[in-house]
Design an enzyme around this catalytic site. Structure first.
Site, PDB file in Angstrom:
ATOM      1  N   CYS A 113       0.818  -1.227   0.000  1.00  0.00           N
ATOM      2  CA  CYS A 113       0.000   0.000   0.000  1.00  0.00           C
ATOM      3  C   CYS A 113       0.847   1.271   0.000  1.00  0.00           C
ATOM      4  O   CYS A 113       0.354   2.338  -0.349  1.00  0.00           O
ATOM      5  CB  CYS A 113      -0.944   0.000   1.194  1.00  0.00           C
ATOM      6  SG  CYS A 113      -2.131  -1.332   1.050  1.00  0.00           S
ATOM      7  N   HIS A 258      -3.743   6.753   1.719  1.00  0.00           N
ATOM      8  CA  HIS A 258      -4.029   5.436   1.161  1.00  0.00           C
ATOM      9  C   HIS A 258      -5.387   4.984   1.695  1.00  0.00           C
ATOM     10  O   HIS A 258      -5.707   5.204   2.859  1.00  0.00           O
ATOM     11  CB  HIS A 258      -2.952   4.430   1.551  1.00  0.00           C
ATOM     12  CG  HIS A 258      -3.368   3.046   1.200  1.00  0.00           C
ATOM     13  ND1 HIS A 258      -3.598   2.691  -0.102  1.00  0.00           N
ATOM     14  CD2 HIS A 258      -3.685   1.973   1.956  1.00  0.00           C
ATOM     15  CE1 HIS A 258      -4.018   1.445  -0.129  1.00  0.00           C
ATOM     16  NE2 HIS A 258      -4.090   0.987   1.106  1.00  0.00           N
ATOM     17  N   ASN A 288      -9.825  -1.249  -1.460  1.00  0.00           N
ATOM     18  CA  ASN A 288      -8.389  -0.979  -1.325  1.00  0.00           C
ATOM     19  C   ASN A 288      -7.685  -1.464  -2.599  1.00  0.00           C
ATOM     20  O   ASN A 288      -7.588  -2.667  -2.834  1.00  0.00           O
ATOM     21  CB  ASN A 288      -7.875  -1.718  -0.080  1.00  0.00           C
ATOM     22  CG  ASN A 288      -6.382  -1.529   0.144  1.00  0.00           C
ATOM     23  OD1 ASN A 288      -5.670  -1.028  -0.721  1.00  0.00           O
ATOM     24  ND2 ASN A 288      -5.910  -1.957   1.291  1.00  0.00           N
TER      25      ASN A 288
HETATM   26  N1  ACO Z   1     -17.792 -10.484   7.093  1.00  0.00           N
HETATM   27  C1  ACO Z   1     -18.368 -10.769   8.274  1.00  0.00           C
HETATM   28  N2  ACO Z   1     -17.650 -11.041   9.396  1.00  0.00           N
HETATM   29  C2  ACO Z   1     -16.310 -10.995   9.302  1.00  0.00           C
HETATM   30  C3  ACO Z   1     -15.658 -10.688   8.088  1.00  0.00           C
HETATM   31  C4  ACO Z   1     -16.449 -10.433   6.953  1.00  0.00           C
HETATM   32  N3  ACO Z   1     -15.929 -10.136   5.753  1.00  0.00           N
HETATM   33  N4  ACO Z   1     -14.330 -10.725   8.302  1.00  0.00           N
HETATM   34  C5  ACO Z   1     -14.145 -11.019   9.593  1.00  0.00           C
HETATM   35  N5  ACO Z   1     -15.346 -11.194  10.204  1.00  0.00           N
HETATM   36  C6  ACO Z   1     -15.629 -11.520  11.605  1.00  0.00           C
HETATM   37  C7  ACO Z   1     -14.418 -12.075  12.318  1.00  0.00           C
HETATM   38  O1  ACO Z   1     -14.335 -13.461  12.114  1.00  0.00           O
HETATM   39  C8  ACO Z   1     -14.688 -11.690  13.760  1.00  0.00           C
HETATM   40  O2  ACO Z   1     -15.567 -12.622  14.304  1.00  0.00           O
HETATM   41  P1  ACO Z   1     -15.393 -13.090  15.861  1.00  0.00           P
HETATM   42  O3  ACO Z   1     -15.529 -11.837  16.662  1.00  0.00           O
HETATM   43  O4  ACO Z   1     -16.502 -14.057  16.014  1.00  0.00           O
HETATM   44  O5  ACO Z   1     -14.017 -13.678  15.923  1.00  0.00           O
HETATM   45  C9  ACO Z   1     -15.428 -10.374  13.650  1.00  0.00           C
HETATM   46  O6  ACO Z   1     -15.920 -10.293  12.295  1.00  0.00           O
HETATM   47  C10 ACO Z   1     -14.565  -9.161  13.930  1.00  0.00           C
HETATM   48  O7  ACO Z   1     -13.346  -9.288  13.216  1.00  0.00           O
HETATM   49  P2  ACO Z   1     -12.185  -8.249  13.382  1.00  0.00           P
HETATM   50  O8  ACO Z   1     -11.014  -8.667  12.567  1.00  0.00           O
HETATM   51  O9  ACO Z   1     -11.952  -7.946  14.818  1.00  0.00           O
HETATM   52  O10 ACO Z   1     -12.850  -6.958  12.727  1.00  0.00           O
HETATM   53  P3  ACO Z   1     -12.310  -5.501  12.785  1.00  0.00           P
HETATM   54  O11 ACO Z   1     -13.299  -4.623  13.426  1.00  0.00           O
HETATM   55  O12 ACO Z   1     -10.887  -5.436  13.282  1.00  0.00           O
HETATM   56  O13 ACO Z   1     -12.262  -5.113  11.236  1.00  0.00           O
HETATM   57  C11 ACO Z   1     -10.698  -4.989   9.396  1.00  0.00           C
HETATM   58  C12 ACO Z   1     -11.507  -5.910  10.319  1.00  0.00           C
HETATM   59  C13 ACO Z   1     -11.655  -4.140   8.617  1.00  0.00           C
HETATM   60  C14 ACO Z   1      -9.904  -5.865   8.427  1.00  0.00           C
HETATM   61  C15 ACO Z   1      -9.751  -4.119  10.237  1.00  0.00           C
HETATM   62  O14 ACO Z   1      -9.048  -4.925  11.153  1.00  0.00           O
HETATM   63  C16 ACO Z   1      -8.753  -3.348   9.410  1.00  0.00           C
HETATM   64  O15 ACO Z   1      -9.092  -2.444   8.669  1.00  0.00           O
HETATM   65  N6  ACO Z   1      -7.451  -3.641   9.569  1.00  0.00           N
HETATM   66  C17 ACO Z   1      -6.397  -2.880   8.867  1.00  0.00           C
HETATM   67  C18 ACO Z   1      -6.320  -3.178   7.395  1.00  0.00           C
HETATM   68  C19 ACO Z   1      -5.183  -2.345   6.805  1.00  0.00           C
HETATM   69  O16 ACO Z   1      -4.966  -1.207   7.156  1.00  0.00           O
HETATM   70  N7  ACO Z   1      -4.406  -2.942   5.945  1.00  0.00           N
HETATM   71  C20 ACO Z   1      -3.209  -2.219   5.485  1.00  0.00           C
HETATM   72  C21 ACO Z   1      -3.244  -1.900   4.089  1.00  0.00           C
HETATM   73  S1  ACO Z   1      -3.443  -3.283   3.070  1.00  0.00           S
HETATM   74  C22 ACO Z   1      -1.917  -3.586   2.290  1.00  0.00           C
HETATM   75  O17 ACO Z   1      -0.875  -3.093   2.595  1.00  0.00           O
HETATM   76  C23 ACO Z   1      -1.934  -4.573   1.206  1.00  0.00           C
END
Ligand code: ACO
Length: 333
Positions: A113, A258, A288
């Site tokens: 990213c 980003h 993204n």
């Molecule tokens: N649909 C429904 N439920 C889901 C999904 C989905 N697509 N994905 C995960 N869940 C569930 C999980 O299993 C979890 O269930 P549990 O509580 O029973 O275990 C629950 O939803 C919550 O999951 P979390 O991972 O805690 O969700 P969070 O609120 O953290 O959001 C997210 C997830 C959006 C991915 C967030 O963590 C995030 O944005 N992280 C950073 C991403 C980022 O910045 N990446 C860097 C750039 S990418 C690159 O460099 C290529």
């Protein structure tokens, strides 16, 4: 010393749109979950047979034409992608073949990213030193060919979209415009918080049926850890580049972050004191698009007239590596 600046912009997203509801047909997810957690409503996916270099070609042609140039005027290609068309050679070489370009240097970089920030920084230093004049800088990603569209892969699959953005960079003798400075960082100790484990170059054959059964040929992410690092690193990159250049946050006319997650963008804007009207967000439409995100936002901001000659543009990114960085420039076209 002369500066470098951007003299042409282009972008491309493939026509096929995949909505959150479409994804919910393939895996256990929902439009509500995706929008609430990320701000994404839809993304574009390339058809089978279209690689990152093919997406890049459209964006590159638009940027070169916008710069009033032809392929013959380009001295070098820098191609940022985490989705290279093949293991080797790099996608810059593949793009060189399909555009086509003469035997100019063609460089791939792999900063995910943060790829476009690193690419602009590298191009800036090549141009400032006088080594070359016109560099085509590209970010292009075909994510959809490598995502796990089952419930097992839902945490990652819902985040990403395909697309390409490109700019042409050129020298300017006006040191009040162009790229003022940048900041670049990486912290490899967290490389496996967001990565593609297979194919892995330390195992014979690089990939085994067992690795595929475990889904290691799909990206893996510890989303909470990545999220925890993202906000402070974004803020650090912004304050560092402002400090290096002697500008304050109030001077910034447009902030292009980003687009990984709207919650990250909003928290960064809040912590750094950037008002909402100065912050670009297109994640709802594209998801993204990784290295393509910032050049797509740049091109769209020009089209919307939010980025004008004289605007002070701040761009910042954070991503897998972990990598992060920012650049500050005075827009000159
Ligand atoms: N649909 C429904 N439920 C889901 C999904 C989905 N697509 N994905 C995960 N869940 C569930 C999980 O299993 C979890 O269930 P549990 O509580 O029973 O275990 C629950 O939803 C919550 O999951 P979390 O991972 O805690 O969700 P969070 O609120 O953290 O959001 C997210 C997830 C959006 C991915 C967030 O963590 C995030 O944005 N992280 C950073 C991403 C980022 O910045 N990446 C860097 C750039 S990418 C690159 O460099 C290529």
């Amino acid at each position: 010393m002369r500066h470098s600046t951007i003299i042409g912009t282009g972008f491309y997203v493939p026509p096929n749109i995949c909505t959150n509801d479409d994804l919910a047909q393939m895996m256990d997810t929902s439009d509500e979950w995706i929008q609430e957690r990320t701000g994404i409503k839809q993304r574009h996916f390339a058809d089978d047979g279209i690689g990152s270099a093919d997406l890049a070609k459209h964006a590159a042609e638009m940027a070169i034409e916008d710069a009033g140039m032809t392929n013959k005027d380009i001295d070098m290609i820098i191609f940022a992608t985490l989705n290279p068309d093949v293991f080797f050679p790099g996608s810059a070489c593949i793009l060189q073949s399909i555009m086509p370009f003469d035997t100019i240097p063609a460089l791939d970089i792999r900063q995910q990213c943060t790829g476009f920030i690193y690419a602009v920084a590298i191009a800036d230093r090549f141009i400032r030193s006088g080594w070359c004049d016109h560099i085509l800088v590209i970010g292009a990603e075909n994510h959809s060919c490598g995502l796990d569209f089952t419930t097992r892969g839902r945490d990652v699959a819902v985040l990403f979209g395909d697309g390409a953005g490109a700019v042409v960079m050129a020298p300017t003798d006006n040191v009040d415009e162009g790229v003022f400075d940048f900041t670049l960082h990486a912290q490899g100790e967290f490389y496996d918080t967001l990565w593609l484990p297979a194919p892995y170059g330390k195992y014979k054959g690089r990939i085994t049926p067992e690795m595929m059964e475990r889904g290691e040929h799909y990206p893996k992410m510890d989303g909470r850890t990545v999220f925890r690092h993202a906000i402070p690193r974004f803020c650090e990159a912004i304050s560092e580049v402002l400090e290096k250049t002697g500008y304050s946050i109030e001077d910034v006319d447009l902030f292009i972050p980003h687009q990984a997650n709207d919650r990250i963008t909003n928290m960064v804007a809040q912590r750094t004191g950037l008002p909402k009207e100065k912050v670009v967000s297109n994640i709802a439409r594209y998801g993204n698009t990784t290295a393509a995100t910032i050049p797509i936002c740049i091109c769209e901001s020009r089209q919307d007239n939010r980025l004008k000659k004289g605007s002070l543009l701040l761009a910042a990114a954070f991503g897998s590596g972990l990598t992060w960085g920012a650049f500050l420039m005075r827009w000159s076209i």
